[in-house]
Design a protein around this motif. Structure first.
Motif, PDB file in Angstrom:
ATOM      1  N   SER A  57      34.287  79.287 -12.405  1.00  0.00           N
ATOM      2  CA  SER A  57      34.543  80.163 -13.542  1.00  0.00           C
ATOM      3  C   SER A  57      35.912  79.852 -14.133  1.00  0.00           C
ATOM      4  CB  SER A  57      34.491  81.626 -13.106  1.00  0.00           C
ATOM      5  OG  SER A  57      35.720  81.986 -12.520  1.00  0.00           O
ATOM      6  N   LYS A  58      36.115  80.246 -15.391  1.00  0.00           N
ATOM      7  CA  LYS A  58      37.379  79.938 -16.048  1.00  0.00           C
ATOM      8  C   LYS A  58      38.495  80.865 -15.588  1.00  0.00           C
ATOM      9  CE  LYS A  58      36.109  77.178 -19.890  1.00  0.00           C
ATOM     10  NZ  LYS A  58      34.807  76.931 -19.306  1.00  0.00           N
ATOM     11  N   GLY A  59      38.147  81.879 -14.829  1.00  0.00           N
ATOM     12  CA  GLY A  59      39.178  82.772 -14.345  1.00  0.00           C
ATOM     13  C   GLY A  59      39.565  83.843 -15.337  1.00  0.00           C
TER      14      GLY A  59
ATOM     15  N   GLN B 281      37.503  86.490 -16.029  1.00  0.00           N
ATOM     16  CA  GLN B 281      36.813  87.740 -15.764  1.00  0.00           C
ATOM     17  C   GLN B 281      37.773  88.767 -15.190  1.00  0.00           C
ATOM     18  OE1 GLN B 281      33.509  87.374 -13.071  1.00  0.00           O
ATOM     19  NE2 GLN B 281      32.567  89.206 -13.884  1.00  0.00           N
ATOM     20  N   GLU B 282      37.516  90.036 -15.505  1.00  0.00           N
ATOM     21  CA  GLU B 282      38.421  91.070 -15.031  1.00  0.00           C
ATOM     22  C   GLU B 282      37.652  92.203 -14.370  1.00  0.00           C
ATOM     23  OE1 GLU B 282      40.279  91.798 -18.905  1.00  0.00           O
ATOM     24  OE2 GLU B 282      42.167  91.205 -17.968  1.00  0.00           O
ATOM     25  N   VAL B 283      38.357  92.964 -13.544  1.00  0.00           N
ATOM     26  CA  VAL B 283      37.813  94.213 -13.037  1.00  0.00           C
ATOM     27  C   VAL B 283      38.863  95.279 -13.333  1.00  0.00           C
ATOM     28  CG1 VAL B 283      36.517  93.093 -11.181  1.00  0.00           C
ATOM     29  CG2 VAL B 283      38.807  93.975 -10.729  1.00  0.00           C
ATOM     30  N   SER B 284      38.485  96.542 -13.174  1.00  0.00           N
ATOM     31  CA  SER B 284      39.470  97.577 -13.481  1.00  0.00           C
ATOM     32  C   SER B 284      40.548  97.594 -12.396  1.00  0.00           C
ATOM     33  CB  SER B 284      38.798  98.943 -13.571  1.00  0.00           C
ATOM     34  OG  SER B 284      38.461  99.397 -12.281  1.00  0.00           O
TER      35      SER B 284
END
Lengths: 186, 196
Positions: free
Chosen positions: B21-23, B25-28
């Motif tokens: 993955s490109k890095g 992505q986020e989470v809360s």
């Protein structure tokens, strides 16, 4: 003043502070590794992950209710939809869908489109009985218990075990009516 | 014609075959905070004293650090690795911090008293954001997890060091800032001197 309208998962996720998912993924991996080293038995690790999830779920529900403005769900069907569309989105940034309703409407499957917990993960042969994402089942169980629903949450499909998706089965066991902590004076 | 009884063949997807993955992505933040809180609470049940708790958090962080180095070197650095001291410190202070915490670290300083000491400081470490330490736990700092990450990165990059996290009270601020103290092993300094 009319109550605020319920917010969509996307809107909430955009408004909360966020961190890189990889930090989250790697930290979760460190936790699972620690448990495997300490507990050794895969079944014990599954149980511990579920317990940790439960501990998180009972606190997470407060934040969920505060941020999402959802009104009381009319039935379990609505509850499941809200978990899939709002819950997963606002915390993990991923969407999920609800399928496989049974005739009573008390049992359904939540299928995750994406799962940030499992990036970079491969289960070695020694851990084939491990439900790597078991923390999620605990979270859902804990959160629902705090809103008076006793549920049983199990994994139906797990991509780390060779399936083609992540599918959780959520079964409503019973609804416990809220009890007031004090007895009214007779 | 209907296919009857087609069994699903389990496909064990090799994780190395999947694209990286490109890095982005986020989470809360709260999802991470909840998870981190469980990590700390679980470890509290496994130890008898503060020093052991810090060590366990550090070890957990070490594993993260080693993997972060591999990931970043491959994805962002084109498989190049820093070989000089200032290079690797800068890598930790900027690249690693930016990826993990969304910003470069507040400061990078060289220790004044010892040649082998460097300090990375942060006004409020992400991991400490929702944590308050009860008085009876003294100087315990959950930043030990971050110290572990830094040690993991440095060690895997060939710069063994002892890394610890400390609270430093700041004038005019209610919450102390956190300093990650890095003490490089002798061999690192000798090699650095040789490289000129």
């Amino acid at each position: 003043m009319p109550p605020a309208a319920p917010r969509s998962g996307d809107a909430i996720f955009a408004s909360v502070e966020r961190v890189n998912a990889e930090l989250f993924t790697l930290t979760y991996g460190a936790i699972v590794r620690q448990l495997l080293t300490d507990l050794e038995e895969v079944e014990e690790v599954n149980k511990q992950l579920d317990q940790m999830g439960y501990n998180i779920g009972i606190r997470l529900i407060d934040e969920f209710l505060a941020k999402s403005n959802v009104s009381r769900c009319v039935d379990f069907k609505e509850t499941a939809e809200v978990i899939a569309k709002v819950g997963f989105k606002m915390f993990l940034g991923v969407t999920a869908s609800v399928t496989n309703w049974d005739a009573d409407g008390t049992c359904c499957s939540i299928v995750l489109d994406d799962n940030p917990l499992v990036d970079f993960v491969e289960l070695p042969d020694t851990c084939q009985g491990l439900y790597y994402c078991n923390i999620l089942s605990g979270v859902i169980r804990g959160a629902l218990e705090m809103v008076s629903m006793k549920t049983e949450v199990t994994w139906i499909r797990d991509m780390l075990r060779g399936d083609d998706a992540y599918e959780l089965q959520v079964k409503l066991l019973n609804q416990v009516p809220e009890e007031y902590p004090y007895k009214d004076d007779e | 014609m209907k296919m009857i009884g087609v069994g699903k063949i389990k496909q064990y997807c090799n994780v190395l075959d999947k694209s990286l993955s490109k890095g982005k992505q986020e989470v809360s933040l709260s999802a991470f905070a909840f998870l981190f809180s469980e990590l700390v609470q679980y470890n509290q049940t496994q130890v008898d004293n503060i020093a052991e708790l810090e060590r366990r958090l550090e070890d957990a962080g070490y594993a993260v650090g080693a993997r972060v180095l591999e990931l970043l070197c491959h994805r962002d650095k084109g498989n190049r690795r820093e070989t000089r001291l200032l290079g690797i410190l800068s890598f930790v202070h900027s690249t690693v911090w930016k990826v993990l915490f969304g910003k470069v670290a507040d400061s990078l300083e060289k220790g004044t008293e010892h040649d082998d000491e460097y300090m990375i400081s942060e006004k409020e470490l992400l991991v400490n954001k929702f944590i308050s330490i009860p008085k009876d736990m003294g100087t315990f700092n959950c930043g030990a997890f971050v110290a572990g990450i830094v040690r993991g990165v440095l060690d895997s990059a060939g710069f063994p060091a002892v890394v610890t996290a400390h609270f430093v009270p700041m004038e005019g601020q209610q919450r102390p800032r956190t300093t990650i103290l890095i003490k490089f092993a002798e061999e690192v300094l000798r090699r650095e001197a040789r490289l000129g």
